[in-house]
Each structure stands twice: as structure tokens, then as C-alpha cells.
Design a protein around this motif. Sequence first.
Motif, PDB file in Angstrom:
ATOM      1  N   GLU A  63       0.823  -1.204   0.000  1.00  0.00           N
ATOM      2  CA  GLU A  63       0.000   0.000   0.000  1.00  0.00           C
ATOM      3  C   GLU A  63       0.861   1.260   0.000  1.00  0.00           C
ATOM      4  O   GLU A  63       0.583   2.215  -0.724  1.00  0.00           O
ATOM      5  N   ALA A  64       1.938   1.255   0.784  1.00  0.00           N
ATOM      6  CA  ALA A  64       2.773   2.444   0.902  1.00  0.00           C
ATOM      7  C   ALA A  64       3.543   2.751  -0.381  1.00  0.00           C
ATOM      8  O   ALA A  64       3.857   3.910  -0.656  1.00  0.00           O
ATOM      9  N   THR A  65       3.854   1.714  -1.156  1.00  0.00           N
ATOM     10  CA  THR A  65       4.656   1.922  -2.370  1.00  0.00           C
ATOM     11  C   THR A  65       3.808   2.049  -3.628  1.00  0.00           C
ATOM     12  O   THR A  65       4.326   2.385  -4.688  1.00  0.00           O
ATOM     13  N   PHE A  66       2.528   1.789  -3.515  1.00  0.00           N
ATOM     14  CA  PHE A  66       1.660   1.809  -4.688  1.00  0.00           C
ATOM     15  C   PHE A  66       1.704   3.144  -5.441  1.00  0.00           C
ATOM     16  O   PHE A  66       1.865   3.150  -6.669  1.00  0.00           O
ATOM     17  N   PRO A  67       1.574   4.283  -4.770  1.00  0.00           N
ATOM     18  CA  PRO A  67       1.568   5.556  -5.511  1.00  0.00           C
ATOM     19  C   PRO A  67       2.832   5.771  -6.325  1.00  0.00           C
ATOM     20  O   PRO A  67       2.772   6.233  -7.467  1.00  0.00           O
ATOM     21  N   LEU A  68       3.991   5.412  -5.759  1.00  0.00           N
ATOM     22  CA  LEU A  68       5.258   5.609  -6.458  1.00  0.00           C
ATOM     23  C   LEU A  68       5.401   4.655  -7.634  1.00  0.00           C
ATOM     24  O   LEU A  68       5.804   5.061  -8.735  1.00  0.00           O
ATOM     25  N   GLN A  69       5.053   3.390  -7.429  1.00  0.00           N
ATOM     26  CA  GLN A  69       5.232   2.400  -8.476  1.00  0.00           C
ATOM     27  C   GLN A  69       4.266   2.593  -9.635  1.00  0.00           C
ATOM     28  O   GLN A  69       4.595   2.295 -10.776  1.00  0.00           O
ATOM     29  N   ILE A  70       3.114   3.112  -9.353  1.00  0.00           N
ATOM     30  CA  ILE A  70       2.140   3.295 -10.418  1.00  0.00           C
ATOM     31  C   ILE A  70       2.536   4.436 -11.353  1.00  0.00           C
ATOM     32  O   ILE A  70       2.214   4.444 -12.538  1.00  0.00           O
ATOM     33  N   ARG A  71       3.290   5.411 -10.812  1.00  0.00           N
ATOM     34  CA  ARG A  71       3.700   6.557 -11.630  1.00  0.00           C
ATOM     35  C   ARG A  71       4.667   6.154 -12.732  1.00  0.00           C
ATOM     36  O   ARG A  71       4.696   6.752 -13.796  1.00  0.00           O
TER      37      ARG A  71
END
Length: 280
Positions: A63-71
Motif C-alpha cells: 500500500e505504501a509503495t503503490f503511488p510511487l510504483q504506479i507513476r
Amino acid sequence: MTAHTLSAPAPTSRQSHRISADDAADMLMRHREGVLPALALFDVRDEKSYLNAHIAGATRLAEATFPLQIRGLSRSVPVLVYCYHGNASQTYAQWFADFRFPEVYSVDGGYPAFAAALALRDAERADAAMAGTDASAGLLAFLAEFGFDALDLDAPRQHGLTPLMRAALAGRADLIDELLRCGADVGRRNMDGNNALWLACVSSNADSVRKLVQAGIDIDNRNDMGATCLMYTASAGKAEMVALLLECGADPQIMNFDDARAVDLAATRTCLQLLRHTIG
């Protein structure tokens, strides 16, 4: 975590985005064979489970890394997500869909079902690859046990070990002989820069050492620390291996990155006596 906290656009679909483990395995195999050029594979289990075992090529997603990885991920890339049993992955799949990823799938049954489906396909490919050859049932079982690719006997797996290295580590001179007949490359090195001869010395199997030397392996290969097999066996007190390597022509004058020779690293009096002629 919700789509709102990531400032996602309003979702256009609330589909389950589910895929069977068999279909997911077929999709991943197509990608590995180059038929499907791009594929993003994510493991959303906890870190310990991921480190213990995961599908090769999978990236751990939290959950914590989702925003970064999706970019950094193109929306044109198909996405496969798996978890423990196929429940949490549906939530992650929906998050991808909310961000306008048109092709995203949650694997039903999670990691166990997905891994089993892939293992079945690997076994089928191994059978096809070995059809018409004289490969023994023992070699096929060995390759399957460690997840090796029967279509590429030089492809490394865990710790960068090839089938030849793994056989050497296991002290299986019979498998070494068969792998060499099947064309395994004795020049391959693992992630530490060691070749199969080093692993044969670890197992202290003289037959394995002799077969590899006869096959032309580099007996004086220096690994990433500058160490040779002779240095390793001397420092480990493996006198029989030291004697065998010297008999096979290992060079005792080679120095490692600390300017130390095998004799300088000898751990026992017996090893030192075997190497005493190199002092001076």
C-alpha cells in the motif's frame, strides 16, 4: 487505502478483474517467450512471504509503495497481481483499474495456485525439450526440483546457480557428466563470480572435480574477491581437495586482491605442507 487518498480519477468500472491461475500462467509464459512484449507482475503479500518464495519476475507491491510504483508504469502494460489466496489482490487490481489501467487481473487462488500452474507448464516444456533425447529421468527430476529451464541448461536460478553448479554443489558427478553431454557451459559463473568447480570443492567430491577439469573448466578462475578454488580449499582446511587441485594443475602462485596466495591462507598444517613448495 482508497482511490480517494491517491487522488485517482473517478472509476469507470467496478469489475472484479479476476483471472484463473491457469490463464495467468499462460499469460506469463507468453511474456517469458516474447510473445507478450510487456507485462507487470506484482506480489502483494507481506515481505517475509515474498522473500521466502515468489513468482520469478514479480515485484513486491505494498500500500505504501503503490503511488510511487504506479507513476512509473505505462498504462498500456498488462498487469497481473497475486496475493495469498486471491482476495487482497482483487483490491489492488481495482486500484489499478481506478487509475485507468485497462488490462489488469487478480489471480484466483493466489500464489499457491499460480505457482502450481507455472510448475505444470515448466514440466510440460521440460518434457517437450527432452523428447527424443537420452536425458535420464533423474536429470529431468533434478531440473524440475530446482525450477531449472530444460530449454536452457545454462539459465541461473537461486543464488545465480546453473544446473551444472547445483549438481556440483550436491556432489552429483553423475548429473555433471550428463549435463556436460547435454551441452552445459562450464564457463558460467554465479553471482559471486565462482564457477562450478568451486561448488564441487564445497561438496568435496573428487569425481565432480575431475569431470569438470577434464571438461576444460577454468581451474584458476578468480571470483569477485580474487579467490581461486585452491585458495578456498586451503583456507577451509580441505587437504584432499588441495592435493587434487594441485594434481590437476592449479596455480599456487596466484594472489588474491589482498596479495595472498593459497599457502598464506592455509588453515591446517597438512594444507601448509602440501603448499610448502610455493613459499619463497
